[in-house]
Design an enzyme around this catalytic site. Structure first.
Site, PDB file in Angstrom:
ATOM      1  N   GLU A 259       0.809  -1.226   0.000  1.00  0.00           N
ATOM      2  CA  GLU A 259       0.000   0.000   0.000  1.00  0.00           C
ATOM      3  C   GLU A 259       0.839   1.272   0.000  1.00  0.00           C
ATOM      4  OE1 GLU A 259      -1.860  -0.512   3.786  1.00  0.00           O
ATOM      5  OE2 GLU A 259      -3.252  -2.019   3.068  1.00  0.00           O
ATOM      6  N   PRO A 260       1.611   1.496  -1.032  1.00  0.00           N
ATOM      7  CA  PRO A 260       2.436   2.701  -1.038  1.00  0.00           C
ATOM      8  C   PRO A 260       1.613   3.949  -1.336  1.00  0.00           C
ATOM      9  CG  PRO A 260       2.635   1.578  -3.129  1.00  0.00           C
ATOM     10  CD  PRO A 260       1.725   0.728  -2.284  1.00  0.00           C
ATOM     11  N   TYR A 302       4.906  18.620  10.736  1.00  0.00           N
ATOM     12  CA  TYR A 302       5.909  17.606  11.081  1.00  0.00           C
ATOM     13  C   TYR A 302       7.322  18.163  11.075  1.00  0.00           C
ATOM     14  CZ  TYR A 302       2.388  14.418   8.910  1.00  0.00           C
ATOM     15  OH  TYR A 302       1.280  13.743   8.525  1.00  0.00           O
ATOM     16  N   CYS A 329      -2.135  33.895   9.190  1.00  0.00           N
ATOM     17  CA  CYS A 329      -1.872  34.529  10.480  1.00  0.00           C
ATOM     18  C   CYS A 329      -1.459  33.533  11.548  1.00  0.00           C
ATOM     19  CB  CYS A 329      -3.107  35.292  10.923  1.00  0.00           C
ATOM     20  SG  CYS A 329      -3.584  36.498   9.696  1.00  0.00           S
TER      21      CYS A 329
HETATM   22  C1  LIG Z   1      -0.956   6.032   5.235  1.00  0.00           C
HETATM   23  C2  LIG Z   1      -1.047   4.582   5.003  1.00  0.00           C
HETATM   24  C3  LIG Z   1      -0.364   4.002   3.931  1.00  0.00           C
HETATM   25  C4  LIG Z   1       0.559   4.769   3.038  1.00  0.00           C
HETATM   26  O1  LIG Z   1       1.679   5.238   3.670  1.00  0.00           O
HETATM   27  P1  LIG Z   1       2.890   5.849   2.818  1.00  0.00           P
HETATM   28  O2  LIG Z   1       3.896   6.182   3.818  1.00  0.00           O
HETATM   29  O3  LIG Z   1       2.369   7.048   2.111  1.00  0.00           O
HETATM   30  O4  LIG Z   1       3.333   4.797   1.879  1.00  0.00           O
HETATM   31  C5  LIG Z   1      -0.546   2.654   3.725  1.00  0.00           C
HETATM   32  N1  LIG Z   1      -1.348   1.908   4.519  1.00  0.00           N
HETATM   33  C6  LIG Z   1      -2.024   2.444   5.554  1.00  0.00           C
HETATM   34  C7  LIG Z   1      -2.903   1.577   6.372  1.00  0.00           C
HETATM   35  C8  LIG Z   1      -1.893   3.793   5.839  1.00  0.00           C
HETATM   36  O5  LIG Z   1      -2.542   4.312   6.868  1.00  0.00           O
END
Ligand SMILES: *Cc1c(COP(=O)(O)O)cnc(C)c1O
Length: 403
Positions: A259-260, A302, A329
């Site tokens: 899940e990138p 961050y 502001c």
């Molecule tokens: C935010 C998130 C991602 C993606 O994270 P990246 O650092 O952008 O790759 C993948 N899986 C889950 C469950 C997330 O919350």
């Protein structure tokens, strides 16, 4: 080479640009790295959820990782198939769960035992069997910024290994739950491989122990988190990443889900802003620009670093340090601190780099500032993919209630 000045003249600033060719190249690099096994790359659309970006990745074959029903609907609207969509998140409303079940997405990713019962209840009311995965919190320090660390017990995400096992047994015994996936995601902007490998090992051991109980996990979801280079970081090579995961999976026949978010979109993005003026307060030099923290909040939120470059002016040894700040502001309204820039003039163009992930999606209307426009660049052509927000857009949901 992208002609930033021409694009700024054409679309005005503040402006987001996304290089779609770069997104494609990143997607293909990762897909290639996993090619020895079955895999599905589910783009984490919270990183950049513009419909055209989602469609671009969907057309390449990607699925989507979503963290709200709004995101699920965005993915579907952009043409991503329901059987490639995953729904994660620690707090899902019953209505969201129900809608996800009705839309028959690939997996609902559970993050607590309480949620298991809510999903079971909703599935029962629809007389469906909910395909689920469980997010394991492996209690591993991902060595990233605390705000984007998610795999420690002190973080709110997922459940510990023992609870996960209990939940799988419950799910297996429920006529309304089909436990076919397992998930972990230990943090974002990861630049060290060992915590990922360690987590993958722990989770794959759990998969093996579930197999003994006749619980057959088909989808092994390794989350996202692959880091990118903002400054001088050394990102993980996708090939090494895939090999590290593979090395923990011996004897298991699973489809890898990945899940990138940031990896796919961050370095495709450029944020363009024009200089309004300069000033000095005592010794302190400020370059004031036409974009604010409402457009790009990562530096304030961050303390994130984004490279800032000036277009059309050479940098020299005489350049002095300045803060690049916006009109909002708040003292937290800055893009860069103590960077060297040449003397700027009104309308000079600045480029804020690596702005393709967690930038536009975190933007707001704070100070009643319309959100920036977004433009795609693909094979040398540029096209608008989101209009600049107008004053009318900003008051649309309020104006009818004026008494
Ligand atoms: C935010 C998130 C991602 C993606 O994270 P990246 O650092 O952008 O790759 C993948 N899986 C889950 C469950 C997330 O919350």
């Amino acid at each position: 080479m992208i002609n930033f000045q021409a694009l700024s003249d054409k679309y005005d600033t503040p402006l987001y640009l996304y290089d779609f060719d770069h997104i494609k190249a990143q997607y293909e690099r990762l897909k290639e790295a996993f090619k020895a096994k079955k895999s599905l790359i589910c783009y984490a659309i919270k990183a950049n959820s513009n419909l055209s970006v989602i469609k671009h990745l969907g057309d390449l074959g990607a699925g989507c990782d979503c963290v709200s029903i709004g995101e699920v609907n965005r993915a579907l609207y952009a043409g991503v198939k329901n059987y490639k969509i995953i729904f994660s998140g620690v707090g899902k409303r019953d209505e969201e769960i129900k809608e996800a079940l009705e839309k028959d997405i690939l997996l609902i990713n559970l993050e607590s035992e309480a949620e298991l019962y809510r999903v079971e209840l909703q599935a029962k009311s629809l007389d469906k069997k909910a395909r689920i995965s469980i997010r394991v919190n492996p209690n591993i320090d991902p060595k990233t910024h605390p705000y984007i660390s998610t795999g420690l017990h002190e973080n709110k995400f997922g459940v510990d290994i023992d609870s996960a096992k209990r939940m799988y047994i419950k799910a297996k015994n429920s006529p309304y739950l089909d436990p076919i996936g397992i998930h972990f995601h230990i943090g974002s902007q990861l630049t060290k491989l060992s915590p990922i490998k360690e987590a993958s090992k722990l989770v794959s051991d759990l998969v093996r122990s579930l197999k003994v109980l006749n619980i057959d996990i088909k989808f092994f979801d390794i989350g996202g988190g692959l880091g990118v280079c903002y400054d001088d970081e050394k990102p993980i090579d996708p090939y090494d990443y895939a090999q590290a995961v593979f090395s923990t999976l011996s004897g298991l026949d699973v489809t890898i889900l990945c899940e990138p978010g940031r990896f796919l979109s961050a370095n495709s993005g450029y944020f363009l802003t024009k200089v309004l003026y300069e000033k000095t307060n005592g010794d302190k030099r400020f370059v004031i620009v036409d974009a604010g923290m409402n457009d790009l909040i990562r530096p304030s939120l961050y303390d994130a670093y984004h490279k800032v470059e000036i277009i059309g002016k050479d940098t020299t040894d005489e350049d002095t340090k300045c803060d690049v700040v916006g009109p909002v502001c708040e003292s937290g309204d800055f893009f860069a601190k103590n960077i060297k820039l040449p003397k700027t003039d009104h309308d000079d163009l600045l480029i804020i780099k690596s702005a393709g992930a967690y930038c536009f999606t975190m933007s707001s209307n704070y100070n009643t500032r319309g959100r920036a426009a977004e433009v795609a660049i693909e094979e040398g052509n540029d096209r608008l993919i989101r209009k600049r927000e107008s004053f009318e857009d900003m008051i649309a949901l309020e104006k009818d209630f004026l008494k």
